[in-house]
Design an enzyme around this catalytic site. Sequence first.
Site: not given
Ligand code: AMP
Length: 354
Positions: A115, A217, A220
């Site tokens: 990041k 991955k 967003k």
């Molecule tokens: P965040 O939006 O970064 O706060 O992520 C929220 C949750 O979604 C966290 O537990 C991340 O590990 C999970 N997560 C985000 N992207 C992925 C992905 N591509 N595959 C699986 N889990 C994900």
Amino acid sequence: MSEFKRLVFSGVQPTGNLHLGNYLGAIKKFVALQAESDCIYCVVDLHSITAQLVHPDLKNQIRSIAAAFIASGIDPEKHIVFNQSAVPQHAELAWVFNCVARIGWMNRMTQFKDKAGKDRENASLGLLAYPSLMAADILVYRATHVPVGDDQKQHLELARDIAMKFNLDFAEGIRQGGRGIDITVGEEPVHAYFPMVEPLIDGPAPRVMSLRDGTKKMSKSDPSDLSRINLMDDEDAISKKIRKAKTDPDGLPSELEGLKGRPEADNLVGIYAALAGKSKAEILAEFGGQQFSVFKPALVDLSIATLSPITSEMRRLMDDTTHIDAILKKGGERARARAEVVMNEVRDIIGFLR
Ligand code: AMP
Ligand code: TRP
């Protein structure tokens, strides 16, 4: 007492749209865990200002994550749903953890490196300290289990390191108050105030990959919207994105072994399995030998059947936000009461006057 009481905690940032990776890696697991555990689910708004300070529509972003939790089946009466900034004890414990953790630990975090990019000196101090706040989120409730996607594994290891160092550095204060619990970490007996959190990462889709590139991955921040399925996508968008998803020319194998070296095929099978609540092996037993021209339409149907009820319920909840706001307010009050009990003990353990 020889064990901490089982308590599940997890958080999701209110940044951008939720996608299928968030749903399968996190939210779907949150829903399943409610049956067997006491759970606390948090919209981590303090984390969202670490990478980008100003968010023009932050209030609605926060509401929409809470709406996704509720629409997916989280029960805010039995469990707790709230936003992080409503419970100032998170930031207070994070400050203590900033003093427990070492700068070197933070510098090693791969998410920070990604990041911050090349210009590390110019990243916010909050971005560097991010994992310390994350450890505080969990430990301010002395939670024991944390469902997350695979990308959060390193942060949870750091949370264990922080808990361990706090337990050892303040061993005397913990003993004096009689507040610790005897646990063993590896072979070593420790009188612990904070538990060693267990990540819950397993499942067929711990890391959902981009639909355009099976080695990246689903995220967003990917500039291509075709790379991800958003929870707010309509049926046409879901169908189009899956039909256009990258694949190789071969059909589906009958055994797991046959997915090796085929990241796109592996990803689509993992998504199907996670949506269906089955294992990848079971899906291959069903579709082995078939072409993607058969598998993709089945995946479209399953995705729409699973996601559209969630999407429409999210839309309904976001149309009139009074219900969501009331849930968050009540959740915040309940969370604050619990966090304050722990913070009072932490203040005593450290030796602050109160
Ligand atoms: P965040 O939006 O970064 O706060 O992520 C929220 C949750 O979604 C966290 O537990 C991340 O590990 C999970 N997560 C985000 N992207 C992925 C992905 N591509 N595959 C699986 N889990 C994900
Ligand atoms: N860092 C997590 C993510 O980006 C979000 C998060 C913040 C979290 N605090 C947490 C996850 C505590 C689990 C537990 O996905």
